[in-house]
Design a protein around this motif. Structure first.
Motif, PDB file in Angstrom:
ATOM      1  N   ASN A  36       0.786  -1.056  -0.223  1.00 29.78           N
ATOM      2  CA  ASN A  36       0.019  -0.070  -0.220  1.00 29.78           C
ATOM      3  C   ASN A  36       0.854   1.310   0.103  1.00 29.78           C
ATOM      4  OD1 ASN A  36      -2.531   0.871  -0.221  1.00 29.78           O
ATOM      5  ND2 ASN A  36      -3.076   0.812   2.008  1.00 29.78           N
ATOM      6  N   VAL A  38       2.137   4.431  -1.541  1.00 31.23           N
ATOM      7  CA  VAL A  38       2.000   5.364  -2.740  1.00 31.23           C
ATOM      8  C   VAL A  38       3.032   5.926  -3.166  1.00 31.23           C
ATOM      9  CG1 VAL A  38       0.758   7.486  -3.521  1.00 31.23           C
ATOM     10  CG2 VAL A  38      -0.477   5.842  -2.078  1.00 31.23           C
ATOM     11  N   SER A  50       0.747  13.583  -2.597  1.00 32.38           N
ATOM     12  CA  SER A  50       0.345  13.966  -1.061  1.00 32.38           C
ATOM     13  C   SER A  50       0.305  15.542  -1.101  1.00 32.38           C
ATOM     14  CB  SER A  50       1.381  13.478  -0.383  1.00 32.38           C
ATOM     15  OG  SER A  50       0.792  13.624   1.158  1.00 32.38           O
ATOM     16  N   TYR A  56      -3.502  10.628   3.758  1.00 32.41           N
ATOM     17  CA  TYR A  56      -4.161   9.433   3.207  1.00 32.41           C
ATOM     18  C   TYR A  56      -4.707   8.914   4.379  1.00 32.41           C
ATOM     19  CZ  TYR A  56      -2.255   9.796  -1.786  1.00 32.41           C
ATOM     20  OH  TYR A  56      -2.116  10.297  -2.779  1.00 32.41           O
ATOM     21  N   SER A  59      -8.471   8.100   3.985  1.00 29.48           N
ATOM     22  CA  SER A  59      -8.809   7.029   3.249  1.00 29.48           C
ATOM     23  C   SER A  59      -9.361   5.798   4.110  1.00 29.48           C
ATOM     24  CB  SER A  59      -7.600   6.386   2.299  1.00 29.48           C
ATOM     25  OG  SER A  59      -6.660   5.961   3.122  1.00 29.48           O
ATOM     26  N   SER A  63     -12.215   3.221   2.980  1.00 25.16           N
ATOM     27  CA  SER A  63     -11.811   1.711   3.097  1.00 25.16           C
ATOM     28  C   SER A  63     -12.984   0.907   3.880  1.00 25.16           C
ATOM     29  CB  SER A  63     -10.443   1.411   3.544  1.00 25.16           C
ATOM     30  OG  SER A  63     -10.487   1.781   5.085  1.00 25.16           O
ATOM     31  N   SER A 109      -9.150   2.258  -1.863  1.00 19.41           N
ATOM     32  CA  SER A 109      -9.426   3.431  -1.058  1.00 19.41           C
ATOM     33  C   SER A 109      -8.486   4.537  -1.281  1.00 19.41           C
ATOM     34  CB  SER A 109      -9.613   2.968   0.436  1.00 19.41           C
ATOM     35  OG  SER A 109     -10.567   1.716   0.743  1.00 19.41           O
ATOM     36  N   LYS A 110      -7.471   4.337  -1.176  1.00 21.39           N
ATOM     37  CA  LYS A 110      -6.389   5.386  -1.378  1.00 21.39           C
ATOM     38  C   LYS A 110      -6.596   6.080  -2.575  1.00 21.39           C
ATOM     39  CE  LYS A 110      -2.675   4.562   1.864  1.00 21.39           C
ATOM     40  NZ  LYS A 110      -1.268   4.256   2.086  1.00 21.39           N
ATOM     41  N   SER A 111      -6.832   5.239  -3.839  1.00 15.38           N
ATOM     42  CA  SER A 111      -7.027   5.589  -5.093  1.00 15.38           C
ATOM     43  C   SER A 111      -8.375   6.704  -5.147  1.00 15.38           C
ATOM     44  CB  SER A 111      -7.053   4.665  -5.802  1.00 15.38           C
ATOM     45  OG  SER A 111      -7.308   5.341  -7.267  1.00 15.38           O
ATOM     46  N   TRP A 113      -9.608   8.313  -2.494  1.00 19.74           N
ATOM     47  CA  TRP A 113      -9.316   9.578  -1.718  1.00 19.74           C
ATOM     48  C   TRP A 113      -8.747  10.522  -2.565  1.00 19.74           C
ATOM     49  CZ3 TRP A 113     -11.443  11.379   2.248  1.00 19.74           C
ATOM     50  CH2 TRP A 113     -10.619  12.125   3.204  1.00 19.74           C
TER      51      TRP A 113
END
Length: 129
Positions: A36, A38, A50, A56, A59, A63, A109-111, A113
């Motif tokens: 995970n 980035v 960022s 993040y 996120s 998630s 979820s990070k994507s 966000w």
């Protein structure tokens, strides 16, 4: 196929939210050595991924929603296949699916966000080959 320029394209293919050409993560979500992680910047358009330290962290809320969606989808698939599982077996099945999809859920979820804060730029995407 999803057209470039849609947020869904960037989310599904885990690509840069601005140019949709650069990779968003250091490695595949299931490669646990870089779990995970980035990238700092897009290798194609040089977008800094960022905005601020701990960007993040938000996120986590995404998630949670994605995890609930996966759990509900698992339950619906069990019903559609007509499996008659007892309540403990059903619970264990959903938990196992959530554990197996955890790296993917975290990455998506990070994507999601990042796509909430960065928008696709067609001009920059066209300049990049």
């Amino acid at each position: 196929m999803l057209p470039k320029g849609s947020k869904l394209y960037s989310i599904i293919f885990l690509s840069c939210p601005r140019c949709h050409k650069g990779k968003f993560f250091e490695a595949n979500p299931y490669k646990l050595s870089n779990f995970n992680k980035v990238k700092e910047r897009c290798p194609k358009c040089d977008l800094k991924y960022s905005i601020e330290p701990s960007f993040y962290t938000g996120s986590m809320y995404v998630s949670y929603a994605v995890g609930i969606a996966v759990a509900v989808a698992t339950y619906v698939l069990i019903l559609l296949f007509g499996l008659d599982l007892s309540l403990p077996t059903l619970f264990i099945t959903i938990v196992v699916v959530l554990i197996l999809t955890m790296p993917w859920i975290a990455a998506v979820s990070k994507s999601i966000w990042a796509n909430m804060f960065f928008k696709y730029d067609k001009e920059i995407a066209q300049k990049i080959n």
